[in-house]
Design a protein around this motif. Structure first.
Motif, PDB file in Angstrom:
ATOM      1  N   ARG A 192       0.848  -1.204   0.000  1.00 21.16           N
ATOM      2  CA  ARG A 192       0.000   0.000   0.000  1.00 21.16           C
ATOM      3  C   ARG A 192       0.875   1.242   0.000  1.00 21.16           C
ATOM      4  O   ARG A 192       1.151   1.829   1.042  1.00 21.16           O
ATOM      5  CB  ARG A 192      -0.927  -0.021   1.210  1.00 21.16           C
ATOM      6  N   ASN A 248     -11.255  -6.980   8.035  1.00 21.42           N
ATOM      7  CA  ASN A 248     -12.280  -6.242   7.301  1.00 21.42           C
ATOM      8  C   ASN A 248     -13.063  -7.240   6.459  1.00 21.42           C
ATOM      9  O   ASN A 248     -12.477  -7.981   5.669  1.00 21.42           O
ATOM     10  CB  ASN A 248     -11.608  -5.182   6.419  1.00 21.42           C
ATOM     11  N   ASP A 287     -15.612 -10.613   0.532  1.00 25.28           N
ATOM     12  CA  ASP A 287     -14.160 -10.401   0.409  1.00 25.28           C
ATOM     13  C   ASP A 287     -13.653 -10.023   1.787  1.00 25.28           C
ATOM     14  O   ASP A 287     -13.997  -8.977   2.310  1.00 25.28           O
ATOM     15  CB  ASP A 287     -13.904  -9.257  -0.581  1.00 25.28           C
ATOM     16  N   THR A 288     -12.872 -10.900   2.404  1.00 25.15           N
ATOM     17  CA  THR A 288     -12.388 -10.524   3.733  1.00 25.15           C
ATOM     18  C   THR A 288     -10.875 -10.371   3.698  1.00 25.15           C
ATOM     19  O   THR A 288     -10.189 -11.004   2.906  1.00 25.15           O
ATOM     20  CB  THR A 288     -12.753 -11.561   4.821  1.00 25.15           C
ATOM     21  N   GLY A 289     -10.388  -9.499   4.563  1.00 17.86           N
ATOM     22  CA  GLY A 289      -8.946  -9.294   4.634  1.00 17.86           C
ATOM     23  C   GLY A 289      -8.529  -9.053   6.072  1.00 17.86           C
ATOM     24  O   GLY A 289      -9.029  -8.157   6.738  1.00 17.86           O
ATOM     25  N   TRP A 298     -15.902  -0.204   1.428  1.00 24.47           N
ATOM     26  CA  TRP A 298     -14.564  -0.479   0.893  1.00 24.47           C
ATOM     27  C   TRP A 298     -14.538  -0.426  -0.617  1.00 24.47           C
ATOM     28  O   TRP A 298     -15.361  -1.022  -1.290  1.00 24.47           O
ATOM     29  CB  TRP A 298     -14.056  -1.840   1.367  1.00 24.47           C
TER      30      TRP A 298
HETATM   31  N1  SER Z   1     -10.678  -5.752   0.394  1.00 22.54           N
HETATM   32  C1  SER Z   1     -10.766  -5.510   1.816  1.00 22.54           C
HETATM   33  C2  SER Z   1      -9.556  -4.814   2.359  1.00 22.54           C
HETATM   34  O1  SER Z   1      -8.554  -4.743   1.692  1.00 22.54           O
HETATM   35  C3  SER Z   1     -10.977  -6.815   2.516  1.00 22.54           C
HETATM   36  O2  SER Z   1     -10.141  -7.800   2.011  1.00 22.54           O
HETATM   37  O3  SER Z   1      -9.582  -4.315   3.440  1.00 22.54           O
END
Ligand code: SER
Length: 890
Positions: A68, A212, A235-237, A167
Motif C-alpha cells: 500500500r 475487514n 471479500d475478507t482481509g 470499501w
Molecule cells: N478488500 C478488503 C480490504 O482490503 C478486505 O479484504 O480491506
C-alpha cells in the motif's frame, strides 16, 4: 503461537469450511491499468467479482502479499512512525464468489477469532456500515442484526461512516459496505480509564482494526456511479502482522517474530539498540527506533517486489520501489550511521523466514541482494551531496523555512532525492516543501519529454453479458463472434475504440508477446484493429478507425462480426516467440542453469530478452548460442503443446516457472524437444522450428545489476541483417580497393600512423623555429619577463607546445592563433608568479576569451580558450596582457 502457526491455523480453518487454498499472487498487478501493485487480497480476483472470468472454486482462501504505497490505499507516510502500518503486509483472506454471504462470513470470523485463536470476547469491537445520504444507501441492518445475535447485545457494535465502512479497491472497480473487527490490546489499567469503544477508528496504536469483511455488491464506474454486480460476494482481509501482535501479546507489530529477526540483525550491524519507543518526536533514541522499523518494513517490500519481477527504475512501479528503498537507505545513513550498503545484508534472513510460505524470495535471494546492493551503492554516491545541499538550503533560507519547488526538483534531478524523501527531511528540520512548485517543475520537464498520449477513462457500453472470453487463436486466424461491449476513449492522438468480443482469434499482449493486429468486419464495414490488449480478464481490440463512430452508435444488443487477424504479422511474431524459447535453452546450455527470465518482449520485428547473469556474454558465447539455436531450427522440431496440464505435472516434466507470473492449477506447456525446451507459456508458436529460418543476435548488454539483455531477429529480419552486413563489407572493399579487406585496412592504419609521426616531427620543427623567433620578443620589466603575441601555428597541439616551450623562458606567455578558422588563446604562467601574485592562467583565459566570443579554462600554470570571432584575437591578447599586468601590479 509463532507467526507461521498463526498463518497455518487461518488457512486450515477455512479449508475445513470448504475453501480452496491458493498461492499469493505476485506483488505487482498485471493486466490492470487501474492498479500498480496488489493492494489487497481481492485484487487478483477482480475479474471474478466483475463476472469477466470464472473462479476455480466458489470459496477461496489465501495469504496475499500486499503493497500500500500508491493510489487509493497509501500508508507509506505512517510506516515506522506508528507501530501497526506496513508498506508490504500479508493479508489473510477468505472469499465467496456468489456463494455464502453475510451470515457465514461474520459467524465464521467470530468463531475463528474467539474459539480457535481464543481472543477474549470483551476485547473485540465490530463496526457496521451506517449508511450514506449522498450515495442514497441505508444502514447495513442485516449485518447489524447478525452481529447482535452473535454478540448477544449491540454494546460492542459501532455504526461506521462511508470512509471506514464502505470499501473500494480503487477509483473504479468492485466495492461494497463492510464490517470491521477491532481488537483492544491495551493493559487493563488503561482500559479502565478509557473504554475501548471510544478508541475504535481513532488511530490508537493498541486499538486496531484486524479484519475487514466486505460485502461486494457494487461496481464503481468511471463516472462515479454505482451499479449492482451480477452476483453478491464476500471479500475478507485480515492484517496478518496485526493478528500476530494480538495473539503474541505484543503492543506493536514490530515486536512480533515477523520483524524481530530483522530488527535484531540491524541492532547487531549498527551497534545500536531497539528500545520499543513509539513516540515519533525528535529525540535520538526515537529516531533510532523509527529508522529500524522503517528499514525492517521497507526491505520486505523491496525484496518481494524485486523477486516478483519489478526492478527499481526511474518510472512508474519501478520508481515507487526505488523511492521506498532510498527512504530506508537515508534512515540507515542518518540514524544508524551506515556509510556502506547495508540493506542487502538483510535479504538472506528474510529469504529464510519466508521460505515455506513465499519460496520465490529464497529462490532468488542472491539476485535480489545484488540488485539492492547496486541500488544502495548508487544512491550512497549522491546522498551526501544531497544532504549537504539540503543543509545549505536550511541555513540560507532566512525566515522562510520553505524548500522551493525548484530546489526540490534539483534535489530529485541531481541527487536522486525523491520528493517524499526531501519532504521527510524537511519536516525533521521544521521546513516545508513547495510541492506545487515541484509539480510545476516536473510538469515542465514532462512536457519537454512528452510522448505518451493522455487517456481519459470512460465507461463500457454493455451490449450483452460477458462470461469470460474464449481465445481461438491457437488454431484459427479467423472466426465469427459477437461484439458484446465497447468503449470510446479520448486520447491525445484522437479517439480510441475498444471492442470486446465473446470469442476471438486475436492474441492480447501478454507474457511479452505483442498483441495481434487485423480486421473486424461488421457485415459491410470493415475496420482495422491496430493492437490487442488484456484488461481485467477481457480481450480488448483496439482501433483508431473513425468509421466505428457510425457503426457503434445506437447499438443496444450484441452484433455479429467476423474477426480476422493479420496472419503474416502473426507468423513473424511466432517466429520470434519460439526463437525466444530456443534461445533460453541455449543460454542455459552455454552460460549455466542460473539463467532465468527477467523480462521478455517480442513482436513481428525482433525479440528482446532479459535474463539473470552476472557477466558480459562474450562474443564466443554469443556465437555458440546462435549456433545452438540455428541447429534447433534446422532440426525442424515439431511443437508439442499441452493445453491444460496440472501445474505440478508441468514442473515435474521440467518446466521452470517465471518469477512474478501467476499460475493457476492448470497450465499450458510448450515443448520443443523435451531434452531442450519446456516452458510454461500461454503464447502462440510456430508448428515446427524450421519456419524460423535463421536466428541472429543483434546486441547484448546490461540492463541493471545482474540482468543482461539480448536483442535478436529471425527469418526475414535475420536475413536482412546478414545482407546488410555483407553489403557493408562490399562497400568497404570497394573503398579500400583491395580484395583482402583486413589486410587493406591494416595497411591503411599503419600508413596513417607513419604520416602522423611525420606531421608531428614537422610541427615540432616549426614550433622550435617560432620559439626562437619569439624569444627575441620577450620583454623584461620590473624583474618580470613577459610575452604576448598573435602567431601562426598549424594545430592546437602546436600552440600548446609553443606556449609551454616559451614558459620556460618567460614568467607569463599569452599567444593567440587562428586554427581551422577558429580563434584560440593560450596562456602560461610561471610557478613563481602563481605563488607570488596568485595569478592563474585559467582566470586570464576566461577573461580574454570574452573578446573572441568564447570561453576557456584550465590549470593555474596553463590554460586554453576558443571562440567564434577571429577578428577579436588581437584584443583578446591585449585583454590578457592587461589582466595580468593589473594583477601583478596590484
Ligand atoms: N478488500 C478488503 C480490504 O482490503 C478486505 O479484504 O480491506
Amino acid at each position: 503461537m509463532t507467526s507461521s502457526e498463526i498463518r497455518a491455523t487461518y488457512l486450515n480453518f477455512f479449508q475445513s469450511k470448504g475453501h480452496l487454498i491458493v498461492p499469493s499472487a505476485p506483488l505487482i498487478a498485471k493486466n490492470d491499468p487501474t492498479l500498480m501493485f496488489n493492494n489487497s487480497g481481492m485484487a487478483q480476483f477482480k475479474d471474478y467479482f466483475l463476472g469477466n472470468a470464472k473462479p476455480p472454486s466458489k470459496r477461496i482462501a489465501d495469504t496475499q502479499r500486499c503493497l500500500r504505497v500508491s493510489g487509493k490505499h497509501n500508508d507509506l507516510e505512517d510506516v515506522g512512525f506508528d507501530t501497526y502500518h506496513n508498506t508490504m503486509f500479508e493479508m489473510l483472506g477468505n472469499w465467496s464468489f456468489g456463494d455464502y454471504f453475510k451470515q457465514e462470513a461474520l459467524s465464521w470470523g467470530w468463531e475463528l477469532l474467539t474459539e480457535v485463536y481464543k481472543i477474549p470476547k470483551d476485547r473485540i469491537y465490530v463496526s457496521v456500515f451506517g449508511g450514506d445520504d449522498k450515495e442514497k444507501m441505508t444502514v447495513d441492518q442485516e449485518a447489524f442484526d447478525i452481529w447482535k445475535k452473535i454478540l448477544g447485545s449491540d454494546e460492542r457494535i459501532i455504526m461506521g461512516s462511508k470512509k471506514d465502512n464502505f470499501w473500494e479497491m480503487g477509483d473504479v472497480g468492485p466495492c461494497g459496505p463492510c464490517s470491521e473487527i477491532h481488537v483492544d490490546v491495551r493493559d487493563e489499567a488503561d482500559i479502565k480509564k478509557v473504554p475501548g469503544k471510544d478508541l475504535v477508528n481513532r488511530d490508537h496504536p493498541q486499538v486496531v482494526e484486524v479484519w475487514n469483511i466486505v460485502f461486494m455488491q457494487f461496481e464503481r464506474k468511471a463516472d462515479g456511479s454505482l451499479v449492482n454486480l451480477p452476483e453478491k460476494h464476500v471479500d475478507t482481509g485480515m492484517g496478518f502482522e496485526r493478528l500476530c501482535m494480538v495473539l503474541q501479546g505484543k503492543k506493536s507489530s514490530y515486536d512480533t517474530d515477523v520483524f524481530q529477526g530483522t530488527i535484531g540483525k540491524l541492532e547487531e550491524m549498527s551497534g545500536k539498540k531497539y528500545t520499543k519507543t513509539t513516540d515519533p518526536s525528535t529525540t535520538a533514541q526515537n529516531y533510532t527506533d523509527v529508522a529500524m522499523r522503517v528499514i525492517a518494513d521497507h526491505i520486505r517490500a523491496v525484496s518481494f517486489a524485486i523477486a516478483d519481477g519489478q526492478l527499481p527504475s526511474n518510472a512508474k512501479a519501478g520508481y515507487v520501489i526505488r523511492r521506498i528503498l532510498r527512504r530506508a537507505i537515508r534512515y540507515g545513513y542518518s540514524y544508524l550511521d551506515f556509510r556502506q550498503p547495508f540493506m542487502y545484508k538483510l535479504v538472506p534472513l528474510l529469504a529464510l523466514q519466508f521460505e515455506h510460505v513465499f519460496p520465490e524470495l529464497k529462490a532468488q535471494a542472491d539476485f535480489v541482494g545484488r540488485v539492492v546492493e547496486e541500488e544502495e551503492k548508487s544512491f550512497l554516491n549522491t546522498l551526501t551531496g544531497g544532504l549537504s545541499r539540503l543543509e545549505k538550503i536550511f541555513s540560507e533560507s532566512g525566515t522562510a523555512a520553505v524548500i522551493s519547488g525548484k530546489q526540490a526538483f534539483e534535489l530529485s534531478d541531481t541527487y536522486g532525492f525523491p520528493l517524499d524523501l526531501t519532504a521527510l527531511i524537511a519536516k525533521e528540520n521544521k521546513f516545508s516543501v513547495d510541492e506545487k512548485g515541484f509539480e510545476q517543475e516536473l510538469a515542465l520537464q514532462k512536457e519537454r519529454s512528452r510522448k505518451d498520449a493522455v487517456k481519459e477513462s470512460s465507461d463500457w457500453v454493455e451490449l450483452g453479458p460477458v462470461d469470460g472470453v474464449e481465445f481461438l487463436g491457437y488454431d484459427h486466424t479467423e472466426a465469427p463472434a459477437q461484439l458484446v461491449k465497447y468503449r470510446i476513449v479520448n486520447t491525445k492522438k484522437g479517439k480510441e475504440y475498444q471492442l470486446v468480443l465473446d470469442r476471438t482469434p486475436f492474441y492480447a499482449e501478454m507474457g511479452g508477446q505483442a498483441g495481434d493486429s487485423g480486421e473486424i468486419s461488421f457485415g459491410g464495414d470493415v475496420v482495422r484493429i491496430n493492437d490487442t490488449r488484456k484488461e481485467a480478464g477481457l480481450v480488448i481490440h483496439i482501433s483508431n478507425d473513425n468509421k466505428l463512430e457510425q457503426v457503434l452508435v445506437g447499438l443496444t444488443e450484441p452484433v455479429s462480426v467476423v474477426a480476422t487477424i493479420d496472419h503474416v504479422r502473426r507468423a513473424a511474431i511466432e517466429n520470434n516467440h519460439t526463437a525466444t524459447h530456443l534461445m533460453l535453452g541455449a543460454l542455459r546450455t552455454v552460460l549455466g542453469n542460473h539463467v532465468v527470465q527477467r523480462g521478455s518482449y517480442l513482436n513481428d520485428e525482433l525479440l528482446r530478452f532479459d535474463f539473470s547473469h552476472f557477466a558480459k556474454v562474450t562474443d564466443e558465447e554469443i556465437a555458440r548460442i546462435e549456433d545452438i539455436v540455428n541447429e534447433k531450427i534446422r532440426q525442424n522440431i515439431a511443437l508439442v503443446a499441452y493445453q491444460n496440464m496440472p501445474y505440478k505435472d508441468a514442473l515435474e516434466l521440467g518446466a521452470t516457472a517465471t518469477f512474478g507470473e501467476k499460475y493457476g492449477e492448470f497450465v499450458r506447456v510448450i515443448v520443443f524437444d523435451p531434452a531442450f525446451s519446456i516452458e510454461l507459456c500461454g503464447g502462440t508458436h510456430v508448428s515446427a522450428t524450421g519456419k524460423i529460418g535463421l536466428f541472429k543476435i543483434l546486441s547484448e548488454g546490461s540492463v541493471s545489476a545482474g540482468v543482461r539483455r539480448i536483442e535478436a531477429v529471425t527469418a526475414k529480419q535475420a536475413l536482412a541483417y546478414v545482407d546488410d552486413q555483407i553489403g557493408l563489407v562490399k562497400r568497404v572493399k570497394e573503398l579500400v580497393k583491395g580484395q583482402d579487406l583486413v589486410k587493406s585496412v591494416e595497411v591503411l592504419l599503419s600508413e596513417k600512423a607513419e604520416l602522423l609521426k611525420k606531421v608531428e616531427t614537422m610541427e615540432h620543427h616549426q614550433v622550435m623555429e617560432l620559439r626562437n623567433a619569439l624569444l627575441k620578443k620577450v620583454s623584461r620589466e620590473d624583474g618580470l619577463s613577459s610575452l604576448a603575441e598573435v602567431v601562426t601555428v598549424p594545430s592546437s597541439n602546436a600552440l600548446k607546445q609553443l606556449t609551454m616551450e616559451l614558459r620556460k623562458e618567460s614568467d607569463y606567455v599569452v599567444l593567440g592563433a587562428v586554427i581551422d578558422n577558429k580563434p584560440m588563446i593560450a596562456v602560461a604562467v610561471s610557478d613563481g608568479v602563481i605563488k607570488s601574485h596568485g595569478l592563474k592562467a585559467g582566470d586570464v583565459v576566461k577573461e580574454a576569451a570574452k573578446e573572441i566570443g568564447g570561453t576557456g579554462g584550465g590549470q593555474p600554470s596553463y590554460a586554453m580558450g576558443g571562440g567564434t570571432r577571429p577578428e577579436g584575437l588581437k584584443a583578446a591578447v591585449e585583454s590578457a596582457r592587461n589582466f595580468i599586468e593589473a594583477k601583478v601590479a596590484g
